[in-house]
Write a protein that holds these residues in place. Structure first.
Motif, short mmCIF file in Angstrom:
data_model
loop_
_atom_site.label_atom_id
_atom_site.label_comp_id
_atom_site.label_asym_id
_atom_site.label_seq_id
_atom_site.Cartn_x
_atom_site.Cartn_y
_atom_site.Cartn_z
N PRO A 118 3.85 -0.34 -80.99
CA PRO A 118 4.28 0.99 -81.32
C PRO A 118 4.89 1.44 -82.84
N PRO A 119 5.72 0.37 -83.36
CA PRO A 119 6.14 0.78 -84.53
C PRO A 119 5.05 0.55 -85.52
N VAL A 120 4.00 -0.27 -85.64
CA VAL A 120 2.91 -0.32 -86.37
C VAL A 120 2.18 1.16 -86.21
N ASN A 121 1.97 1.72 -85.10
CA ASN A 121 1.24 2.94 -85.13
C ASN A 121 2.05 4.05 -85.50
N ALA A 122 3.57 3.95 -85.55
CA ALA A 122 4.40 4.80 -86.14
C ALA A 122 4.05 4.96 -87.77
N VAL A 123 4.17 3.48 -88.39
CA VAL A 123 3.94 3.31 -89.49
C VAL A 123 2.50 3.93 -90.18
N ALA A 124 1.65 3.60 -89.53
CA ALA A 124 0.35 4.16 -89.65
C ALA A 124 0.36 5.82 -89.81
N ALA A 125 1.03 6.32 -88.91
CA ALA A 125 0.94 7.98 -88.82
C ALA A 125 1.71 8.33 -89.86
N ALA A 126 2.90 7.64 -90.21
CA ALA A 126 4.13 8.55 -90.89
C ALA A 126 3.93 8.07 -92.50
N LEU A 127 3.43 6.74 -92.92
CA LEU A 127 3.49 6.08 -94.23
C LEU A 127 2.65 6.98 -95.13
N PRO A 128 1.31 7.17 -94.63
CA PRO A 128 0.37 7.93 -95.74
C PRO A 128 0.77 9.25 -96.53
N PRO A 129 1.74 10.20 -95.84
CA PRO A 129 2.11 11.29 -96.66
C PRO A 129 3.16 10.86 -97.24
N MET A 130 3.92 9.85 -97.07
CA MET A 130 5.23 9.45 -97.72
C MET A 130 4.66 8.70 -99.05
N LEU A 131 3.73 8.16 -99.04
CA LEU A 131 3.04 7.33 -100.22
C LEU A 131 2.41 8.60 -101.01
N GLU A 132 1.91 9.44 -100.60
CA GLU A 132 1.10 10.69 -101.08
C GLU A 132 2.49 11.13 -102.22
N ARG A 133 3.55 11.49 -101.69
CA ARG A 133 4.53 11.76 -102.47
C ARG A 133 5.43 11.05 -102.98
N GLY A 134 5.18 9.76 -102.78
CA GLY A 134 5.87 8.73 -103.31
C GLY A 134 7.65 8.63 -103.08
N ASP A 135 8.07 9.10 -101.81
CA ASP A 135 9.26 9.11 -101.42
C ASP A 135 9.16 8.98 -99.87
N GLY A 136 10.29 8.39 -99.31
CA GLY A 136 10.58 8.23 -97.79
C GLY A 136 11.26 7.08 -97.44
N ALA A 137 11.53 6.93 -96.03
CA ALA A 137 12.10 5.88 -95.53
C ALA A 137 11.68 5.59 -94.14
N LEU A 138 11.63 4.12 -93.95
CA LEU A 138 11.12 3.74 -92.46
C LEU A 138 12.36 2.72 -91.87
N PHE A 139 13.06 3.32 -90.81
CA PHE A 139 14.08 2.30 -90.19
C PHE A 139 13.68 1.98 -89.00
N PHE A 140 13.69 0.49 -88.31
CA PHE A 140 13.47 -0.19 -87.19
C PHE A 140 14.69 -0.87 -86.68
N ALA A 141 14.93 -0.85 -85.39
CA ALA A 141 15.96 -1.44 -84.89
C ALA A 141 15.43 -2.77 -84.14
N GLY A 142 15.96 -3.97 -84.39
CA GLY A 142 15.20 -5.04 -84.04
C GLY A 142 16.38 -6.07 -83.42
N GLY A 143 15.93 -7.16 -82.89
CA GLY A 143 16.81 -7.99 -82.01
C GLY A 143 17.24 -9.42 -82.85
N LEU A 144 18.28 -9.82 -82.69
CA LEU A 144 18.90 -10.85 -83.20
C LEU A 144 17.97 -12.25 -82.92
N SER A 145 17.40 -12.41 -81.78
CA SER A 145 16.17 -13.33 -81.54
C SER A 145 15.01 -13.50 -82.47
N GLY A 146 14.88 -12.37 -83.24
CA GLY A 146 13.98 -12.37 -84.25
C GLY A 146 14.22 -13.25 -85.65
N LYS A 147 15.44 -13.52 -85.63
CA LYS A 147 16.18 -14.14 -86.61
C LYS A 147 16.58 -15.70 -86.59
#
Length: 244
Positions: A118-147
């Motif tokens: 799902p996060p990958v799908n969110a990036v695939a949908a949201a990132l292209p217009p951000m890149l086109e205008r050269g601005d934007g931000a993407l935040f994700f909540a993750g868990g400590l067991s990933g580190k």
């Protein structure tokens, strides 16, 4: 100057609502997305009382079609999305854990697909217009067991690690392109969140201790500071006595 929009995907009473409040205080319009509208009225009333404009949307962000559709509706209704916060999921709640020593392809696939796709799908949908205008931000909540190795979290750990590395790699790939990506790596219960409430109720019945908790307002403050500074791709929030 046009107003900025934050899409809070998987909004809940804990960190999601705190993110909406924190960015809303900076003038953002907040789009609140969850699988049903049952609690939207309360969330929006809280934001309205703070002078923050918001709108609620119903979508299952685990469904790629619904995710793309809701992001398109938000952009149409409110304007281009400046920031996406992706926070759904149980953040290492322990539901359905399989011990790491008993994993096979099938038992690792479910958490992996639920946590990373799902996060990958969110990036695939949201990132292209951000890149086109050269601005934007993407935040994700993750868990400590990933580190850190956390054997008690078994089958959740590989998926959580995959999400963390995906975001960190994405952040590196976006350097110099105007779009910022970061992960909020969380170890502990988010106060006011659904899991926190469940654990508190369980502890009241059994007398068991409640694990370390984290104030979602503090996490959201950090996220805002990261958004402004854009000088790191990860912040760790650890309320546990031991990381392993």
């Amino acid at each position: 100057m046009s107003r900025k929009v934050i899409a809070v995907l998987g909004v809940g009473p804990g960190l999601g609502l705190s993110m909406a409040h924190r960015f809303g205080r900076e003038g953002f319009v907040t789009a609140l997305v969850s699988r049903n509208a049952e609690r939207h009225e309360g969330y929006r009333a809280s934001l309205s009382a703070a002078g923050i404009e918001s709108r609620g949307y119903v979508a299952d962000v685990a469904d790629e079609g619904e995710l793309r559709g809701v992001l398109a509706r938000i952009a149409s209704d409110l304007g281009e999305i400046d920031t996406v916060y992706f926070g759904p999921g149980n953040l290492e709640s322990g539901a359905g854990i399989v011990p790491i020593t008993e994993l096979d392809a099938e038992t690792v696939r479910g958490p992996y697909e639920a946590t990373l796709i799902p996060p990958v799908n969110a990036v695939a949908a949201a990132l292209p217009p951000m890149l086109e205008r050269g601005d934007g931000a993407l935040f994700f909540a993750g868990g400590l067991s990933g580190k850190y190795p956390m054997p008690l979290l078994g089958s959740l750990a590989p998926a959580t690690a995959a999400l963390r590395m995906y975001v960190l790699t994405l952040a590196a790939a976006l350097e110099g392109r105007g779009v910022y990506a970061a992960t909020l790596t969380i170890g502990g219960l988010i106060e006011r969140g659904d899991i926190h409430r469940f654990v508190q109720e369980h502890a009241a019945r059994t007398g068991e201790a409640v694990p370390g908790t984290l104030d979602p307002d503090d996490i959201a403050d950090t996220a805002w500071n990261m958004y402004v500074a854009r000088d790191r791709a990860e912040a760790e929030f650890n309320a546990l006595t031991q990381p392993v």
